[in-house]
Scaffold this motif. Structure first.
Motif, PDB file in Angstrom:
ATOM      1  N   GLU A  63      44.396  60.865  26.398  1.00 24.73           N
ATOM      2  CA  GLU A  63      44.409  60.022  25.198  1.00 24.73           C
ATOM      3  C   GLU A  63      44.682  58.558  25.528  1.00 24.73           C
ATOM      4  N   ASP A  64      45.292  58.318  26.686  1.00 24.87           N
ATOM      5  CA  ASP A  64      45.526  56.945  27.145  1.00 24.87           C
ATOM      6  C   ASP A  64      44.479  56.642  28.216  1.00 24.87           C
ATOM      7  N   ARG A  65      43.456  55.892  27.888  1.00 23.03           N
ATOM      8  CA  ARG A  65      42.321  55.693  28.788  1.00 23.03           C
ATOM      9  C   ARG A  65      42.706  55.152  30.164  1.00 23.03           C
ATOM     10  N   PRO A  66      43.507  54.076  30.245  1.00 21.06           N
ATOM     11  CA  PRO A  66      43.863  53.563  31.570  1.00 21.06           C
ATOM     12  C   PRO A  66      44.614  54.581  32.431  1.00 21.06           C
TER      13      PRO A  66
ATOM     14  N   SER B  80      48.338  46.207  39.475  1.00 24.97           N
ATOM     15  CA  SER B  80      46.949  45.952  39.103  1.00 24.97           C
ATOM     16  C   SER B  80      46.007  46.693  40.034  1.00 24.97           C
ATOM     17  N   ALA B  81      44.826  47.049  39.506  1.00 27.38           N
ATOM     18  CA  ALA B  81      43.778  47.691  40.302  1.00 27.38           C
ATOM     19  C   ALA B  81      42.777  46.674  40.825  1.00 27.38           C
ATOM     20  N   ARG B  82      43.172  45.402  40.883  1.00 33.73           N
ATOM     21  CA  ARG B  82      42.259  44.327  41.240  1.00 33.73           C
ATOM     22  C   ARG B  82      41.566  44.560  42.591  1.00 33.73           C
ATOM     23  N   PHE B  83      42.337  45.009  43.575  1.00 38.20           N
ATOM     24  CA  PHE B  83      41.778  45.164  44.917  1.00 38.20           C
ATOM     25  C   PHE B  83      41.319  46.600  45.214  1.00 38.20           C
ATOM     26  N   ALA B  84      41.371  47.476  44.227  1.00 35.46           N
ATOM     27  CA  ALA B  84      41.024  48.880  44.468  1.00 35.46           C
ATOM     28  C   ALA B  84      39.573  49.066  44.932  1.00 35.46           C
ATOM     29  N   PRO B  85      38.572  48.461  44.263  1.00 36.26           N
ATOM     30  CA  PRO B  85      37.185  48.717  44.688  1.00 36.26           C
ATOM     31  C   PRO B  85      36.899  48.276  46.119  1.00 36.26           C
ATOM     32  N   VAL B  86      37.310  47.050  46.484  1.00 37.04           N
ATOM     33  CA  VAL B  86      37.011  46.559  47.832  1.00 37.04           C
ATOM     34  C   VAL B  86      37.791  47.344  48.881  1.00 37.04           C
TER      35      VAL B  86
ATOM     36  N   ARG C 238      36.755  50.232  39.963  1.00 37.69           N
ATOM     37  CA  ARG C 238      36.188  49.122  39.195  1.00 37.69           C
ATOM     38  C   ARG C 238      36.287  49.383  37.692  1.00 37.69           C
ATOM     39  N   VAL C 239      36.045  50.644  37.286  1.00 40.45           N
ATOM     40  CA  VAL C 239      36.166  51.000  35.870  1.00 40.45           C
ATOM     41  C   VAL C 239      37.603  50.785  35.390  1.00 40.45           C
ATOM     42  N   LEU C 240      38.577  51.215  36.197  1.00 40.71           N
ATOM     43  CA  LEU C 240      39.980  51.046  35.815  1.00 40.71           C
ATOM     44  C   LEU C 240      40.344  49.571  35.692  1.00 40.71           C
ATOM     45  N   TYR C 241      39.886  48.756  36.637  1.00 45.53           N
ATOM     46  CA  TYR C 241      40.201  47.326  36.578  1.00 45.53           C
ATOM     47  C   TYR C 241      39.542  46.666  35.370  1.00 45.53           C
ATOM     48  N   LYS C 242      38.343  47.132  35.014  1.00 45.38           N
ATOM     49  CA  LYS C 242      37.663  46.601  33.835  1.00 45.38           C
ATOM     50  C   LYS C 242      38.461  46.908  32.570  1.00 45.38           C
ATOM     51  N   VAL C 243      38.959  48.163  32.463  1.00 45.37           N
ATOM     52  CA  VAL C 243      39.792  48.535  31.311  1.00 45.37           C
ATOM     53  C   VAL C 243      41.072  47.708  31.299  1.00 45.37           C
ATOM     54  N   GLU C 244      41.646  47.513  32.473  1.00 42.65           N
ATOM     55  CA  GLU C 244      42.877  46.712  32.594  1.00 42.65           C
ATOM     56  C   GLU C 244      42.641  45.293  32.081  1.00 42.65           C
ATOM     57  N   ARG C 245      41.517  44.679  32.456  1.00 43.04           N
ATOM     58  CA  ARG C 245      41.201  43.318  32.019  1.00 43.04           C
ATOM     59  C   ARG C 245      40.939  43.268  30.517  1.00 43.04           C
ATOM     60  N   GLU C 246      40.283  44.306  29.988  1.00 43.19           N
ATOM     61  CA  GLU C 246      40.026  44.352  28.546  1.00 43.19           C
ATOM     62  C   GLU C 246      41.336  44.385  27.764  1.00 43.19           C
ATOM     63  N   GLU C 247      42.304  45.173  28.272  1.00 40.22           N
ATOM     64  CA  GLU C 247      43.601  45.253  27.589  1.00 40.22           C
ATOM     65  C   GLU C 247      44.338  43.918  27.664  1.00 40.22           C
ATOM     66  N   MET C 248      44.258  43.255  28.840  1.00 35.25           N
ATOM     67  CA  MET C 248      44.929  41.964  28.983  1.00 35.25           C
ATOM     68  C   MET C 248      44.308  40.913  28.070  1.00 35.25           C
ATOM     69  N   THR C 249      42.983  40.953  27.951  1.00 34.86           N
ATOM     70  CA  THR C 249      42.292  39.997  27.074  1.00 34.86           C
ATOM     71  C   THR C 249      42.674  40.246  25.612  1.00 34.86           C
ATOM     72  N   GLY C 250      42.738  41.548  25.242  1.00 31.51           N
ATOM     73  CA  GLY C 250      43.141  41.888  23.866  1.00 31.51           C
ATOM     74  C   GLY C 250      44.544  41.463  23.573  1.00 31.51           C
ATOM     75  N   ALA C 251      45.450  41.670  24.528  1.00 36.27           N
ATOM     76  CA  ALA C 251      46.850  41.268  24.329  1.00 36.27           C
ATOM     77  C   ALA C 251      46.977  39.751  24.215  1.00 36.27           C
ATOM     78  N   ALA C 252      46.179  39.018  25.032  1.00 37.37           N
ATOM     79  CA  ALA C 252      46.220  37.541  24.967  1.00 37.37           C
ATOM     80  C   ALA C 252      45.686  37.061  23.623  1.00 37.37           C
ATOM     81  N   GLY C 253      44.653  37.764  23.099  1.00 38.28           N
ATOM     82  CA  GLY C 253      44.106  37.397  21.808  1.00 38.28           C
ATOM     83  C   GLY C 253      45.111  37.565  20.684  1.00 38.28           C
ATOM     84  N   LEU C 254      45.870  38.672  20.731  1.00 38.42           N
ATOM     85  CA  LEU C 254      46.887  38.930  19.700  1.00 38.42           C
ATOM     86  C   LEU C 254      48.014  37.897  19.788  1.00 38.42           C
ATOM     87  N   ALA C 255      48.365  37.547  21.041  1.00 41.09           N
ATOM     88  CA  ALA C 255      49.439  36.557  21.222  1.00 41.09           C
ATOM     89  C   ALA C 255      49.017  35.204  20.694  1.00 41.09           C
TER      90      ALA C 255
END
Length: 457
Positions: free
Chosen positions: A242-245, A309-315, A439-456
């Motif tokens: 139920e928790d995608r990330p 963060s999963a930033r370096f996971a794909p490489v 890469r999918v996990l990092y994309k979800v992570e970035r989407e959540e960060m962008t959403g949180a920044a938008g709310l802030a």
């Protein structure tokens, strides 16, 4: 470092740290001794040796698939310290039986039989059946401890100490694996009786230390334990999905350990049959893997500067795949020779390609550590405390199912006549899928960060 040093002097941390250390050491001393003894002293056929290595891996992992649902519930709903003490008391009996199996195999006091394995059969002995049964029990023991080693820390440590405590537990576990693996090499064939005594002594010391772990009662609402194996397992997996990330992290970690399972199965047969190397060299391979994971953990923490963060996971996992290919090519073209018999460590290291082979193996593990460690940290920092053990248990179920799948895949390929060295390439191919998952996990992570920044904003 000051915080870490301080924690090692406290009763609220050190007994748990020492208990986990001794458990990981004993598991690896027993598993590696058993595996190397059977591969080097019992069987004399590459296919049978690879088959046994795969079966042993699956036997140890299977309890994580079957009973993790119950172990996660117990860890969240009961006193964690009491569970630890009960499990460690059982370990004394388990390792006593394991010592008997090792002694039976070493002394030749045995009863020859044939064990049917579905469509496969291997000539085996009573002692090997005992050794595999004990391996299954050791897997059950580890299944009950696995969720606790992470979930108990927030109860005993202050918030600012949890990261340091988690790092110490991880580092201690890798050092314990390293020591158990190193010690198993020289003991496996020539001094098996010493290993038999050592696992019993370690179990007794582990139980004694575990009695000093402070109580850690359940947090939040106490729910009844669901003892239905299937229902309890599917429930905690469904809740994690139920928790995608969290779910993406679990899947990515699981695929990594599938790769690890395929590689670990191949190490002993490759060392003996392709590299003409001794049990000590096979043990050295496992040691290099443990060192590499630890180095990868330190490196990724430095790169991320403490951020989860999963930033370096794909490489990281793509580079790991490259190292797997390099390892394959070196083994495939190995031309090392010894004066007589199997190569010991000194003779192995003197071979022209040995340094490159070990560097490739180290690279696999370093890049693997850089891939998987941030994902574990992600799980432990995201989930609420009262559900921590169940999420970790869900991760263990999916990880273990993937590892069993990798073991069974190796068994199937071996049955079809695919050599161990060729199966190494399978790990390289799976690295690409792991890179996509990262890469999918990092994309979800970035989407959540962008959403949180938008709310802030």
């Amino acid at each position: 470092m000051t915080t870490a040093t301080h924690l090692l002097r406290t009763r609220r941390f050190f007994p748990m740290f020492a208990t986990q250390f001794l458990n990981a050491f004993n598991d690896n001393l027993y598993k590696t001794t058993m595996l190397l003894f059977v591969v080097y002293a019992v069987y004399n056929d590459p296919e049978t040796e690879t088959l046994f290595s795969a079966i042993a891996s699956a036997v140890f992992i299977l309890p994580f698939v079957v009973i993790s649902g119950i172990s996660g519930q117990l860890a969240d709903m009961r006193c964690k310290a009491r569970i630890i003490r009960t499990v460690k008391l059982c370990e004394i009996g388990i390792m006593s039986l394991g010592a008997l199996g090792l002694y039976m195999a070493w002394s030749g006091w045995d009863l020859a039989i044939v064990a049917p394995l579905g469509i496969l059969t291997i000539d085996t002995t009573l002692s090997i059946i005992v050794l595999l049964f004990v391996l299954l029990l050791a897997g059950c023991q580890s299944t009950f401890l696995a969720p606790i080693k992470y979930a108990i820390l927030p109860q005993h440590l202050r918030r600012e100490e949890v990261l340091a405590g988690t790092g110490l537990v991880e580092a201690g576990t890798y050092v314990a694996i390293l020591l158990g693996t190193i010690l198993a090499g020289p003991l496996a064939v020539d001094h098996t009786e010493w290993a038999a005594g050592g696992i019993v002594l370690t179990a007794i010391v582990g139980y004694t230390v575990s009695r000093q772990v402070p109580d850690a009662p359940a947090q939040g609402m106490i729910e009844p334990i669901d003892w239905n194996l299937w229902r309890s397992s599917t429930r905690i997996i469904r809740e994690s999905m139920e928790d995608r990330p969290i779910w993406y992290a679990i899947v990515a970690i699981s695929f990594f350990w599938t790769i690890g399972a395929v590689l670990f199965i191949q190490f002993p047969p490759l060392a003996k049959n392709t590299l003409a190397a001794s049990p000590e060299v096979a043990s050295l391979f496992l040691v290099m893997f443990s060192i590499g994971i630890a180095l990868g953990s330190v490196s990724i923490n430095a790169l991320l500067k403490g951020a989860v963060s999963a930033r370096f996971a794909p490489v990281s996992v793509v580079l790991m795949g490259g190292c797997v290919i390099a390892f394959y090519l070196l083994v495939k073209n190995w031309n090392g020779t010894g004066d007589a018999g199997l190569l010991g460590i000194t003779a192995f290291l003197a071979q022209p390609m040995a340094a490159a082979l070990l560097l490739a193996l180290l690279g696999i593990a370093v890049m693997g550590g850089m891939f998987v460690v941030p994902l574990y940290a992600f799980l432990t920092t995201r989930v609420a405390g009262e559900k921590a053990a169940r999420v970790i248990a869900a991760n263990n179920i999916v990880n273990s199912a993937a590892m069993v799948g990798g073991s069974l895949l190796s068994v199937g390929l071996t049955a079809l006549g695919v050599q161990a060295v060729e199966q190494v390439l399978l790990a390289a191919g799976m690295s690409l899928i792991s890179a996509w998952l990262g890469r999918v996990l990092y994309k979800v992570e970035r989407e959540e960060m962008t959403g949180a920044a938008g709310l802030a904003g």
